[in-house]
Design a protein around this motif. Structure first.
Motif, PDB file in Angstrom:
ATOM      1  N   GLY A 173      -6.456 -27.227  -8.512  1.00  0.00           N
ATOM      2  CA  GLY A 173      -6.475 -25.957  -9.221  1.00  0.00           C
ATOM      3  C   GLY A 173      -5.759 -24.866  -8.458  1.00  0.00           C
ATOM      4  N   ARG A 174      -5.753 -23.685  -9.072  1.00  0.00           N
ATOM      5  CA  ARG A 174      -5.188 -22.493  -8.455  1.00  0.00           C
ATOM      6  C   ARG A 174      -6.311 -21.490  -8.195  1.00  0.00           C
ATOM      7  NH1 ARG A 174      -1.826 -19.319 -11.361  1.00  0.00           N
ATOM      8  NH2 ARG A 174      -2.602 -20.027 -13.379  1.00  0.00           N
ATOM      9  N   PHE A 175      -6.108 -20.628  -7.216  1.00  0.00           N
ATOM     10  CA  PHE A 175      -7.102 -19.594  -6.933  1.00  0.00           C
ATOM     11  C   PHE A 175      -6.425 -18.235  -6.755  1.00  0.00           C
ATOM     12  CE2 PHE A 175      -5.891 -21.121  -2.708  1.00  0.00           C
ATOM     13  CZ  PHE A 175      -5.680 -19.932  -2.014  1.00  0.00           C
ATOM     14  N   ILE A 176      -7.171 -17.207  -7.108  1.00  0.00           N
ATOM     15  CA  ILE A 176      -6.822 -15.827  -6.775  1.00  0.00           C
ATOM     16  C   ILE A 176      -8.017 -15.250  -6.036  1.00  0.00           C
ATOM     17  CG2 ILE A 176      -6.234 -13.534  -7.628  1.00  0.00           C
ATOM     18  CD1 ILE A 176      -5.049 -14.839 -10.095  1.00  0.00           C
ATOM     19  N   GLN A 177      -7.780 -14.781  -4.838  1.00  0.00           N
ATOM     20  CA  GLN A 177      -8.858 -14.208  -4.030  1.00  0.00           C
ATOM     21  C   GLN A 177      -8.599 -12.723  -3.815  1.00  0.00           C
ATOM     22  OE1 GLN A 177     -10.152 -16.228  -0.362  1.00  0.00           O
ATOM     23  NE2 GLN A 177      -9.985 -14.238   0.631  1.00  0.00           N
ATOM     24  N   GLU A 178      -9.618 -11.921  -4.085  1.00  0.00           N
ATOM     25  CA  GLU A 178      -9.539 -10.477  -3.856  1.00  0.00           C
ATOM     26  C   GLU A 178     -10.575 -10.079  -2.819  1.00  0.00           C
ATOM     27  OE1 GLU A 178     -10.088  -8.637  -7.639  1.00  0.00           O
ATOM     28  OE2 GLU A 178      -8.002  -8.908  -8.227  1.00  0.00           O
ATOM     29  N   LYS A 179     -10.091  -9.479  -1.752  1.00  0.00           N
ATOM     30  CA  LYS A 179     -10.963  -9.004  -0.688  1.00  0.00           C
ATOM     31  C   LYS A 179     -11.099  -7.490  -0.823  1.00  0.00           C
ATOM     32  CE  LYS A 179     -13.157  -9.326   3.338  1.00  0.00           C
ATOM     33  NZ  LYS A 179     -14.357 -10.134   3.557  1.00  0.00           N
ATOM     34  N   HIS A 180     -12.297  -7.042  -1.202  1.00  0.00           N
ATOM     35  CA  HIS A 180     -12.561  -5.617  -1.388  1.00  0.00           C
ATOM     36  C   HIS A 180     -13.162  -5.058  -0.099  1.00  0.00           C
ATOM     37  CE1 HIS A 180     -12.023  -5.701  -5.855  1.00  0.00           C
ATOM     38  NE2 HIS A 180     -12.328  -6.976  -5.663  1.00  0.00           N
ATOM     39  N   LEU A 181     -12.378  -4.255   0.606  1.00  0.00           N
ATOM     40  CA  LEU A 181     -12.810  -3.650   1.861  1.00  0.00           C
ATOM     41  C   LEU A 181     -13.205  -2.195   1.626  1.00  0.00           C
ATOM     42  CD1 LEU A 181      -9.999  -5.037   4.192  1.00  0.00           C
ATOM     43  CD2 LEU A 181     -12.288  -5.974   3.820  1.00  0.00           C
ATOM     44  N   ARG A 182     -14.240  -1.758   2.284  1.00  0.00           N
ATOM     45  CA  ARG A 182     -14.716  -0.390   2.097  1.00  0.00           C
ATOM     46  C   ARG A 182     -13.643   0.634   2.443  1.00  0.00           C
ATOM     47  NH1 ARG A 182     -19.557  -0.171   5.991  1.00  0.00           N
ATOM     48  NH2 ARG A 182     -18.087  -1.467   7.146  1.00  0.00           N
ATOM     49  N   ALA A 183     -12.790   0.305   3.411  1.00  0.00           N
ATOM     50  CA  ALA A 183     -11.815   1.276   3.900  1.00  0.00           C
ATOM     51  C   ALA A 183     -10.559   1.357   3.030  1.00  0.00           C
ATOM     52  CB  ALA A 183     -11.412   0.931   5.332  1.00  0.00           C
ATOM     53  N   LEU A 184     -10.404   0.453   2.059  1.00  0.00           N
ATOM     54  CA  LEU A 184      -9.188   0.410   1.251  1.00  0.00           C
ATOM     55  C   LEU A 184      -9.505   0.635  -0.219  1.00  0.00           C
ATOM     56  CD1 LEU A 184      -7.385  -2.695   2.812  1.00  0.00           C
ATOM     57  CD2 LEU A 184      -7.004  -0.276   3.328  1.00  0.00           C
ATOM     58  N   ALA A 185      -8.622   1.408  -0.889  1.00  0.00           N
ATOM     59  CA  ALA A 185      -8.822   1.697  -2.310  1.00  0.00           C
ATOM     60  C   ALA A 185      -8.532   0.483  -3.177  1.00  0.00           C
ATOM     61  CB  ALA A 185      -7.937   2.878  -2.730  1.00  0.00           C
ATOM     62  N   GLN A 186      -7.543  -0.326  -2.773  1.00  0.00           N
ATOM     63  CA  GLN A 186      -7.149  -1.507  -3.531  1.00  0.00           C
ATOM     64  C   GLN A 186      -7.529  -2.775  -2.767  1.00  0.00           C
ATOM     65  OE1 GLN A 186      -5.898  -1.391  -6.631  1.00  0.00           O
ATOM     66  NE2 GLN A 186      -6.023   0.852  -6.567  1.00  0.00           N
ATOM     67  N   PRO A 187      -7.911  -3.839  -3.468  1.00  0.00           N
ATOM     68  CA  PRO A 187      -8.270  -5.077  -2.780  1.00  0.00           C
ATOM     69  C   PRO A 187      -7.052  -5.776  -2.188  1.00  0.00           C
ATOM     70  CG  PRO A 187      -8.251  -5.429  -5.146  1.00  0.00           C
ATOM     71  CD  PRO A 187      -8.057  -3.956  -4.941  1.00  0.00           C
ATOM     72  N   LEU A 207     -18.742 -13.221  -2.961  1.00  0.00           N
ATOM     73  CA  LEU A 207     -19.475 -13.148  -1.704  1.00  0.00           C
ATOM     74  C   LEU A 207     -19.727 -11.691  -1.363  1.00  0.00           C
ATOM     75  CD1 LEU A 207     -17.739 -15.907  -1.494  1.00  0.00           C
ATOM     76  CD2 LEU A 207     -18.384 -15.799   0.907  1.00  0.00           C
ATOM     77  N   LEU A 208     -20.988 -11.333  -1.207  1.00  0.00           N
ATOM     78  CA  LEU A 208     -21.371  -9.991  -0.791  1.00  0.00           C
ATOM     79  C   LEU A 208     -21.714 -10.050   0.695  1.00  0.00           C
ATOM     80  CD1 LEU A 208     -23.635  -9.073  -3.839  1.00  0.00           C
ATOM     81  CD2 LEU A 208     -21.198  -8.639  -3.526  1.00  0.00           C
ATOM     82  N   GLU A 209     -20.974  -9.289   1.494  1.00  0.00           N
ATOM     83  CA  GLU A 209     -21.116  -9.367   2.938  1.00  0.00           C
ATOM     84  C   GLU A 209     -21.996  -8.242   3.475  1.00  0.00           C
ATOM     85  OE1 GLU A 209     -17.212  -9.813   4.667  1.00  0.00           O
ATOM     86  OE2 GLU A 209     -16.543 -10.936   2.916  1.00  0.00           O
ATOM     87  N   THR A 210     -22.581  -8.481   4.627  1.00  0.00           N
ATOM     88  CA  THR A 210     -23.580  -7.559   5.167  1.00  0.00           C
ATOM     89  C   THR A 210     -22.996  -6.186   5.474  1.00  0.00           C
ATOM     90  OG1 THR A 210     -23.159  -8.486   7.359  1.00  0.00           O
ATOM     91  CG2 THR A 210     -25.013  -9.386   6.118  1.00  0.00           C
ATOM     92  N   GLN A 211     -21.716  -6.117   5.851  1.00  0.00           N
ATOM     93  CA  GLN A 211     -21.127  -4.834   6.213  1.00  0.00           C
ATOM     94  C   GLN A 211     -20.635  -4.050   5.007  1.00  0.00           C
ATOM     95  OE1 GLN A 211     -19.796  -7.771   6.638  1.00  0.00           O
ATOM     96  NE2 GLN A 211     -17.563  -7.761   6.761  1.00  0.00           N
ATOM     97  N   GLY A 212     -20.866  -4.587   3.794  1.00  0.00           N
ATOM     98  CA  GLY A 212     -20.500  -3.856   2.593  1.00  0.00           C
ATOM     99  C   GLY A 212     -19.216  -4.308   1.925  1.00  0.00           C
ATOM    100  N   ASP A 213     -18.471  -5.203   2.554  1.00  0.00           N
ATOM    101  CA  ASP A 213     -17.262  -5.739   1.926  1.00  0.00           C
ATOM    102  C   ASP A 213     -17.647  -6.802   0.895  1.00  0.00           C
ATOM    103  OD1 ASP A 213     -15.796  -4.104   3.597  1.00  0.00           O
ATOM    104  OD2 ASP A 213     -15.465  -5.661   5.092  1.00  0.00           O
ATOM    105  N   ARG A 214     -16.681  -7.132   0.032  1.00  0.00           N
ATOM    106  CA  ARG A 214     -16.952  -8.070  -1.055  1.00  0.00           C
ATOM    107  C   ARG A 214     -15.709  -8.919  -1.292  1.00  0.00           C
ATOM    108  NH1 ARG A 214     -16.625  -7.423  -6.903  1.00  0.00           N
ATOM    109  NH2 ARG A 214     -15.681  -5.384  -6.498  1.00  0.00           N
TER     110      ARG A 214
END
Length: 201
Positions: A41-55, A170-177
């Motif tokens: 298959g194919r995947f798209i992964q988005e890393k949402h960081l608290r410090a960045l407006a865009q993933p 995945l919800l991470e302890t430091q608030g990233d997703r």
């Protein structure tokens, strides 16, 4: 790049859930985890960081083989191949596959990945409280960490799917997703000669 987290995400792709008349439960889920021989298959992964407006977005292909492990082939924003087997995690460079250090939280995630890949629900239940709802056609699985090590990394893992996994969060302890969307997943294709060679090296 944190390669362990996307590998942990991808480990959950083996879910293929047929129509069931009775209530859908964890035992049925465990049985299905062990069933597919190979999934592409194919995947798209988005890393949402608290410090960045865009993933931060990455894309690629995966090959998940029940008797071998996982090939995780990142294509954008850079090209990098990873392989996960019972021996550990390896990264491909100009000289071939190179094993990465295993005495870390990444090693714990590797063990967790293999438990999911092999349909080891008892192993998962040692590390997580599992909450499953919905039907085989539309289900949601919530994983709440039990172990102290995993509690330091994740607060919760959410998985959604139908016939195959469609979304993992995945919800991470430091608030990233981190959000993984799976596309064009199929269990109809066997391993190619190249893929067999990659697992054998």
């Amino acid at each position: 790049m944190n390669f362990c987290k996307p590998l942990l995400l991808a480990c959950l792709l083996v879910l293929g859930l047929p129509s069931q008349a009775q209530a859908f439960d964890l035992q049925q889920l465990s049985d299905q985890l062990a069933r597919p021989e190979v999934i592409h298959g194919r995947f798209i992964q988005e890393k949402h960081l608290r410090a960045l407006a865009q993933p931060l977005t990455s894309k690629g292909h995966f090959v998940l083989a029940r008797n071998h492990g996982l090939l995780w082939l990142l294509q954008t924003p850079l090209q990098q191949d990873y392989r996960m087997t019972p021996k550990g995690i390896a990264r491909r460079d100009g000289a071939g596959w190179q094993m990465l250090p295993g005495k870390s939280a990444g090693a714990e995630q590797n063990r967790l990945f293999l438990a999911v890949l092999q349909g080891d629900s008892s192993g998962l239940q040692r590390d997580f409280e599992l909450k499953l709802q919905g039907s085989a056609q539309a289900w949601q699985l919530q994983l709440i960490p039990r172990s102290l090590l995993l509690q330091q990394i994740f607060t919760q893992i959410n998985i959604e799917g139908g016939s195959l996994v469609q979304r993992i969060e995945l919800l991470e302890t430091q608030g990233d997703r981190t959000v993984m969307t799976m596309q064009d997943s199929t269990s109809a294709q066997p391993l190619s000669d190249t893929e067999q060679h990659d697992f054998a090296e």
